[in-house]
Design an enzyme around this catalytic site. Structure first.
Site, PDB file in Angstrom:
ATOM      1  N   ASP A 135       0.826  -1.204   0.000  1.00 23.90           N
ATOM      2  CA  ASP A 135       0.000   0.000   0.000  1.00 23.90           C
ATOM      3  C   ASP A 135       0.863   1.258   0.000  1.00 23.90           C
ATOM      4  OD1 ASP A 135      -1.501   2.220   1.647  1.00 23.90           O
ATOM      5  OD2 ASP A 135      -3.066   0.906   0.882  1.00 23.90           O
ATOM      6  N   TRP A 167      -5.581   1.673  -0.357  1.00 22.67           N
ATOM      7  CA  TRP A 167      -5.460   0.814  -1.544  1.00 22.67           C
ATOM      8  C   TRP A 167      -5.652  -0.642  -1.165  1.00 22.67           C
ATOM      9  CZ3 TRP A 167      -6.469   4.125  -4.868  1.00 22.67           C
ATOM     10  CH2 TRP A 167      -5.928   5.403  -4.822  1.00 22.67           C
ATOM     11  N   ASP A 168      -5.167  -1.021  -0.003  1.00 26.82           N
ATOM     12  CA  ASP A 168      -5.424  -2.372   0.495  1.00 26.82           C
ATOM     13  C   ASP A 168      -6.915  -2.608   0.691  1.00 26.82           C
ATOM     14  OD1 ASP A 168      -2.891  -3.466   0.587  1.00 26.82           O
ATOM     15  OD2 ASP A 168      -2.499  -2.878   2.652  1.00 26.82           O
ATOM     16  N   ALA A 169      -7.575  -1.609   1.268  1.00 25.60           N
ATOM     17  CA  ALA A 169      -9.005  -1.762   1.537  1.00 25.60           C
ATOM     18  C   ALA A 169      -9.781  -1.892   0.230  1.00 25.60           C
ATOM     19  CB  ALA A 169      -9.513  -0.570   2.351  1.00 25.60           C
ATOM     20  N   GLY A 172      -9.062  -5.275  -1.296  1.00 22.94           N
ATOM     21  CA  GLY A 172      -9.729  -6.392  -0.607  1.00 22.94           C
ATOM     22  C   GLY A 172     -11.157  -6.567  -1.092  1.00 22.94           C
TER      23      GLY A 172
END
Lengths: 413, 413
Positions: A135, A167-169, A172
């Site tokens: 991220d 960005w991870d969220a 996901g």
């Protein structure tokens, strides 16, 4: 959680944020999600934040409602267990999600596919070319830190990173979306597939969808940092009399009218408009007048406590919100409490009793059930080997004795 | 785009970011998405950023690949057109996505359901109680601005808002996920439903999934701002010799070893570890030693240009990235160019030719097709009335004459 995906079965080999969030999101929609990990825990098992006793608060958050298998996949027998699980028969099984660099070897799509022809495998990469990225190393490349924080006004600004792993969220939830899209496709066509997603592409695509790439390409000037001002409309933060802060927004003409009415500043705003020759009913003009608009609003807020501001705006069309630290949010905001059906209090073994969110997606045809806590590492090892893979107690005992499987294990720092 | 959802038909009545992003995400996966808008454009039709000629760069970004119907829904005939579209028969139709406050009246679930019993309606709200909230007024409430930006070190910090509308982005993808989950449920059970999602719940749920609520509840100390340091592991930004900046991360033990090796600072790091009595192979200890680790790394970076650093790290396991403004990203990053299959150059009528991202989800069973530009407002009005609703040319002409439908319209500031 809602049982809207009941029956769907996903195996995940994951770590960190994005990929575990995918499985957790699907688990909170009722899917049966099995996460496998090394018998001492995955690379993220001890990740901060941690409790005073050294147990990760991070891991249980991203693995709620999953079943956990602790298995040594450095050995062929461990690999066979995981492969059998991934390739299990059944219309709703045969789905594997991973952020491991699984381009070759026993966990690769080509190898797994020999065991189940219509396998769906979703593989999250860092960069499109397969090199690693996180991220933080993606975020710095996509422009936002350069326009976050204090106004640059043409000067050189030190970049400010977001703290939310945005960005991870986004990745996901996007992975979860790709699972359902591929499963729908398989249901209709009979065909499985390898779905590849890179964290960098997630970010570059979103930056493009939001218009930033096009702006950089077509407009001559570089976007500047505008502090907490809302670009292209009106939004600003203010201090209150009791030293709290609020954010006030007017992106629509209605919000703008309501703000003038509720604060009694409508005439002041009209004077500003006349003086600057702008139409403050227009969002772009409001943006241009941000400084001028903010002056009287700052005075207005400084003369009132947060409670008074709340009372004044309640029931009006003013769009605003209080700034809250994490602890203030927990103490003061009913949306972050069991008064909101989103939340339940759960006991996480070894960690404590705390507030846990379920799925923010609320399915009217189903009843909301409380979220399910995260498993202990390897809590479901026996159940998975026995019930899911049909192994005998003797066989399971032998695998345990050989150190190929384990659990439940209490992972402490 | 990929035709993985080919056949699926969604009608959207939306504005701003999250809800249009849902439809666009599904359109880029091959769904047929019809957005209806007032005949002069929706509330977001002129939203900034804009081109020098006053056309929105924002709107085309979030409406790519959709069909556009321009219709006056303040009149019963307009309402009937939209209702007929939403309630169209067919296993893959009957899906409606909206962020309008559609709790009563002609666009409400209860009314629409009388026209199609198994309707799926996804309604995005601001707050769970239906009151309005935007990304900005939700974001200030969920803690992150208080820990973003300069290190607070116990002092009081001014909140720093993110510029990326992260909650909107997460909500948009989550809405798309809810569409597929509800459609799967309908396919298997025959039952439609109303799916409700609030932007606030999206944010509170994510804050909880990421462990922040639990940390606030169980740990006595409030999380502080740590500047650009990565909480709980090692990450920091550095200036290069040519006055660029880079971000360097070591969340895994391997990344940490590789960093020491590539920079030649392994012995320096070992000295720091000995002096502080910390095990820098442990991520938590690396976080504690962030200041000490950053000193030699800052010197190392200051002696090298961005190009030299890139060359040094290439092919190693070091996890890093350059900071790039939006224009630098466009100029320098091959991932943000047509060298990346994610991107194509498209002509958007009236706006120009620019780089457009497709879906970041890459489906192996299908061929990637270039993204489809956004429609002009009402570009598909005749096609939708004729082909989709079976109206005659005469009927369409009458509706046009009566000002109930229109398009294509060039929306300019």
């Amino acid at each position: 959680m809602f049982s809207v995906l009941k029956g769907l079965r996903i195996v995940e080999g994951t770590a960190f944020v994005a990929a575990p969030l995918c499985g957790m999101t699907l688990a909170q929609l009722g899917a049966d999600v099995i996460r496998f990990d090394p018998i001492r825990g995955g690379i993220d098992a001890r990740r901060w934040p941690i409790t005073n006793e050294g147990r990760s608060l991070y891991w249980p958050g991203l693995n709620k409602g999953k079943r956990s298998l602790a298995v040594d996949t450095s050995r062929p027998e461990g690999q066979e267990i995981v492969t059998s699980l991934i390739a299990s028969p059944g219309e709703e099984a045969g789905i594997f999600v991973t952020n491991f660099p699984a381009t070759k070897g026993w966990l690769s799509y080509d190898v797994l596919k020999t065991r189940r022809e219509d396998l769906i495998m979703v593989n999250l990469l860092g960069n499109p070319d397969g090199t690693s990225a996180l991220d933080y190393t993606v975020n710095c490349a996509v422009g936002f830190p350069m326009v976050t924080g204090a106004q640059s006004r043409g000067g050189e600004a030190k970049p400010v990173n977001h703290v939310l792993p945005a960005w991870d969220a986004i990745a996901g939830v996007s992975l979860a979306l790709s699972v359902l899209a591929a499963e729908r496709y398989r249901r209709l066509s009979g065909r499985g597939q390898l779905v590849k997603v890179s964290l960098a592409d997630i970010a570059f695509a979103m930056v493009g969808h939001l218009g930033y790439i096009q702006e950089a390409q077509l407009n001559s000037e570089e976007r500047e940092a505008h502090g907490n001002y809302l670009f292209g409309a009106y939004g600003c933060d203010f201090e209150t009399k009791d030293r709290r802060r609020v954010y006030i927004v007017a992106i629509t003409a209605r919000m703008w009218r309501e703000l003038g009415k509720a604060t009694g500043l409508a005439e002041t705003f009209a004077g500003i408009a006349a003086e600057l020759g702008l139409d403050l009913g227009d969002e772009g003009d409001r943006f241009k007048a941000s400084d001028a608009i903010s002056l009287p609003l700052a005075l207005w807020c400084a003369e009132r406590t947060l409670a008074q501001i709340k009372q004044t705006f309640e029931g009006t069309g003013v769009c605003w919100g209080p700034y809250q630290s994490f602890k203030q949010m927990l103490r003061e905001d009913p949306r972050c409490s069991t008064a909101n059906p989103l939340f339940s209090e759960l006991e996480q073994p070894g960690v404590g009793r705390y507030l846990v969110p379920g799925s923010p997606l609320s399915f009217g045809a189903l009843t909301r059930e409380p979220p399910v806590r995260a498993p202990m590492l390897g809590e479901h090892t026996d159940e998975i080997l026995g019930r899911d893979l049909g192994m005998s107690d003797g066989e399971i005992g032998r695998l345990r004795d050989a150190g190929i499987v384990a659990g439940p294990v209490d992972v402490v720092q």
